[in-house]
Scaffold this active site. Structure first.
Site, PDB file in Angstrom:
ATOM      1  N   SER B  18      52.973   8.865   1.216  1.00 47.52           N
ATOM      2  CA  SER B  18      53.454   7.484   1.446  1.00 47.52           C
ATOM      3  C   SER B  18      54.492   7.625   2.085  1.00 47.52           C
ATOM      4  CB  SER B  18      53.133   6.441   0.826  1.00 47.52           C
ATOM      5  OG  SER B  18      53.476   4.734   1.219  1.00 47.52           O
ATOM      6  N   CYS B 126      59.661  -0.577  -3.327  1.00 47.09           N
ATOM      7  CA  CYS B 126      60.439  -0.078  -1.900  1.00 47.09           C
ATOM      8  C   CYS B 126      61.545  -1.547  -2.282  1.00 47.09           C
ATOM      9  CB  CYS B 126      59.251  -1.118  -0.642  1.00 47.09           C
ATOM     10  SG  CYS B 126      60.194  -1.551   1.139  1.00 47.09           S
ATOM     11  N   LYS B 161      53.744   2.678  -8.459  1.00 50.36           N
ATOM     12  CA  LYS B 161      54.305   3.855  -7.763  1.00 50.36           C
ATOM     13  C   LYS B 161      55.436   2.823  -8.003  1.00 50.36           C
ATOM     14  CE  LYS B 161      56.460   6.081  -4.130  1.00 50.36           C
ATOM     15  NZ  LYS B 161      56.642   6.134  -2.295  1.00 50.36           N
ATOM     16  N   ILE B 187      59.192   9.183  -8.077  1.00 53.24           N
ATOM     17  CA  ILE B 187      59.495   8.488  -7.925  1.00 53.24           C
ATOM     18  C   ILE B 187      60.002   7.983  -6.809  1.00 53.24           C
ATOM     19  CG2 ILE B 187      61.742   8.703 -10.269  1.00 53.24           C
ATOM     20  CD1 ILE B 187      63.667   9.675  -7.998  1.00 53.24           C
ATOM     21  N   GLY B 239      59.771  13.165  -5.152  1.00 49.42           N
ATOM     22  CA  GLY B 239      61.177  13.004  -5.250  1.00 49.42           C
ATOM     23  C   GLY B 239      61.725  14.533  -4.307  1.00 49.42           C
ATOM     24  N   GLY B 240      62.715  14.392  -3.648  1.00 48.44           N
ATOM     25  CA  GLY B 240      62.493  15.763  -2.807  1.00 48.44           C
ATOM     26  C   GLY B 240      62.188  17.525  -3.014  1.00 48.44           C
TER      27      GLY B 240
END
Lengths: 257, 317
Positions: B18, B126, B161, B187, B239-240
């Site tokens: 997202s 967020c 999330k 994450i 995450g990455g």
């Protein structure tokens, strides 16, 4: 069909054209050639994010897109440091450019259109000027630079019409003076925010229409990440629109700078 | 390559994350987005949001900060203008939902429950909005409370999330599970900031933003491992991730599926590339069910447990 592609492009040439300013020619697929006002999203060597750079020209014969890069930070320096034969990953073409067909039609029908550029902002205007010239028409330019060493594009613009060059002064002063004898129907502008604001004011006061190309820090370049927005519209109806997708060219009075 | 997540069939365990993928239209001009296992759409709120003022992005070492602030057209416009097209692509659509209040979350989820979305991803992480957002995710009590409330509003599979901006990710994951979540995803971004020394101003207009990209991968991998050990519901890792090898690492750590976000921004062709490489990896390893990777981490502790188990088995025999 003309479409956006992500390609490894070969640098065909690179030359310093002003202080800290480099012009590069890159081989791009013919069906992905940029048009005036559109940009290339370039992955500079060693950098994480790509950098959006406006096209300053396209050569049909060689299939080379031209860009002019001013060394402003790490990313732009990494791009200007590329040499002939190097390859670089880029997306091309991106964004909504200047509506050249209607601009050329307007010039042909006798309407007066000016180009107004400040500093590196002259780059996309060179492309607009050359496409007017390719239609056997002329367009007058007003460009301004911080100092003599920063001047770019005057020869190219001079081949397309008359050029007024302001060095160290305001390009808008030169435009206002020229308006004492003739007011243009519209203006195509690109440059620093204070210059664009001044042009908006001039246009609003005299009912001049036109377009401006705006700049913003960018993420994906294709319109998905919503990072590079600018504010458009007025009152409660204002909105954040994407510079990469809805722009970078907007109506001259559209953007709240 | 096929796998199941909360009863939803995925053609592969790779999901577009997202906030980096919009509603899919832009990337579909570059490649057929139906190659993804699923797509989690840009965070949706009950009413349209304009988001934060620009600048919204800053490059960092091996990553980026963003402070978009949930700019989106609102759930109704999403259901009307975006979802029909996206659902017709034939891949599960995950609706990422955010809000500033409990009522907003509840109503947005109710409206989505009658739409063709496959799953809800409850975004309580967020970091870029003044009200709500990450504040719903920073204590186990609040994670429990909002998850319980939203659980009662929808029959769709519910994935929560989680934010990494907590001291104990296992507690947060457990709170979501206890409140009835069907899965957790983690994450979201790590809160960070960047300063322009020339102007002495923050690079982001919002001052702080969310850090993403390879810079956060080790943190994300550790948190996915910790969460997966703490809960029995599926964990979706992110995450990455920029390569298939990264994706495999998250699955070995315990993720049933993974999400790819920032890689779409730096390289728009990341999706098809990682999916192809992941397929090749599975073929090379002779694995047909990606589930075989999930939680297969070998540690001395795990090896010792296995040994005890084997010994007991031989005692019995």
């Amino acid at each position: 069909m003309r479409r956006t592609v992500d390609v490894d492009a070969t640098i065909l040439s690179s030359r310093v054209i002003a202080r800290g300013t480099t012009e590069l020619a890159l081989a791009v697929p013919r069906n992905a050639a940029p048009r005036p006002g559109q940009f290339l999203h370039i992955r500079a060597p060693g950098e994480f994010l790509r950098r959006p750079i406006s096209a300053s020209g396209y050569d049909e014969e060689t299939g080379a897109a031209r860009i002019i890069v001013r060394d402003a930070g790490r990313g732009s320096r990494a791009i200007s440091g590329l040499g002939a034969g190097d390859r670089v990953r880029l997306l091309t073409p991106l964004g909504r450019g200047f509506p050249m067909e209607s601009i050329i039609r307007d010039i042909a029908s006798g309407k007066k259109i000016w180009l107004a550029g400040g500093g590196i902002g002259a780059a996309p205007l060179l492309f607009a000027a050359s496409s007017v010239r390719a239609a056997d028409l002329a367009i007058d330019s007003f460009v301004g630079f911080r100092d003599e060493e920063s001047v770019i594009g005057v020869r190219e613009l001079g081949e397309c019409g008359s050029v007024s060059v302001s060095v160290g002064g305001l390009v808008t002063d030169a435009m206002t003076r020229a308006m004492e004898s003739a007011v243009p129907d519209s203006i195509l502008a690109c440059g620093p925010v204070p210059m664009l604001r001044a042009i908006q004011k001039i246009c609003a006061g005299r009912g001049i229409r036109g377009f401006m190309s705006v700049e913003e820090r960018m993420g994906c370049g294709v319109g998905a990440c919503l990072v590079c927005v600018c504010r458009t519209g007025t009152g409660d109806g204002w909105e954040h629109r994407r510079v990469c997708r809805d722009g970078p060219v907007f109506g001259i009075s559209e953007v709240a700078l | 390559m096929r796998t199941k997540l909360c009863g939803v069939e995925l053609k592969n365990p790779l999901i577009a994350a997202s906030g980096t993928f919009g509603f899919g239209r832009e990337y579909d001009e570059l490649y057929d987005i139906s190659c993804w296992g699923a797509i989690s759409v840009k965070g949706l709120t009950l009413r349209p949001r304009r988001g934060n003022p620009p600048g919204r992005i800053a490059e960092t070492a091996s990553g980026m900060l963003n402070s978009v602030g949930l700019q989106n057209p609102g759930v109704d416009a999403f259901i009307r203008d975006e979802l029909p097209w996206l659902a017709a692509k034939g891949i599960p659509v995950i609706a990422n939902v955010a809000g500033s209040s409990e009522e907003e979350y509840a109503e947005a989820v109710r409206r989505l429950s009658d739409s063709p979305v496959a799953m809800i991803e409850l975004n309580i992480s967020c970091p870029n909005v003044r009200q709500g957002g990450v504040s719903f995710g920073t204590s186990p009590e609040r994670v429990y409370g909002i998850t319980r409330l939203v659980r009662a509003c929808t029959g769709l599979p519910l994935m929560v999330k989680l934010t990494p901006n907590v001291s104990d990710i296992a507690e947060a994951a457990t709170a979501a599970e206890d409140a009835g979540a069907d899965a957790v995803s983690l994450i979201n971004t790590i809160i960070g900031m960047a300063i322009d020394t020339g102007t002495r101003r923050p690079v982001l207009a919002n001052v702080t933003g969310g850090l993403s990209g390879p810079a956060i991968k080790p943190v994300a991998l550790r948190m996915v491992w910790q969460a997966a050990r703490a809960v029995s519901i599926p964990v979706v890792g992110m995450g990455g991730i920029t390569t298939a090898d990264d994706a495999v690492q998250f699955m070995i750590a315990g993720a049933c599926a993974v999400m790819i976000g920032t890689a779409n921004i730096t390289d728009p062709m990341s999706g098809p590339r990682i999916i192809d490489d992941f397929r090749r990896y599975l073929e090379g390893e002779g694995i047909s069910d990606p589930g075989a990777l999930v939680g297969s981490l070998r540690t001395d502790e795990a090896d010792a447990r296995r040994e005890v188990f084997e010994n007991r088995k031989s005692d019995v025999l």
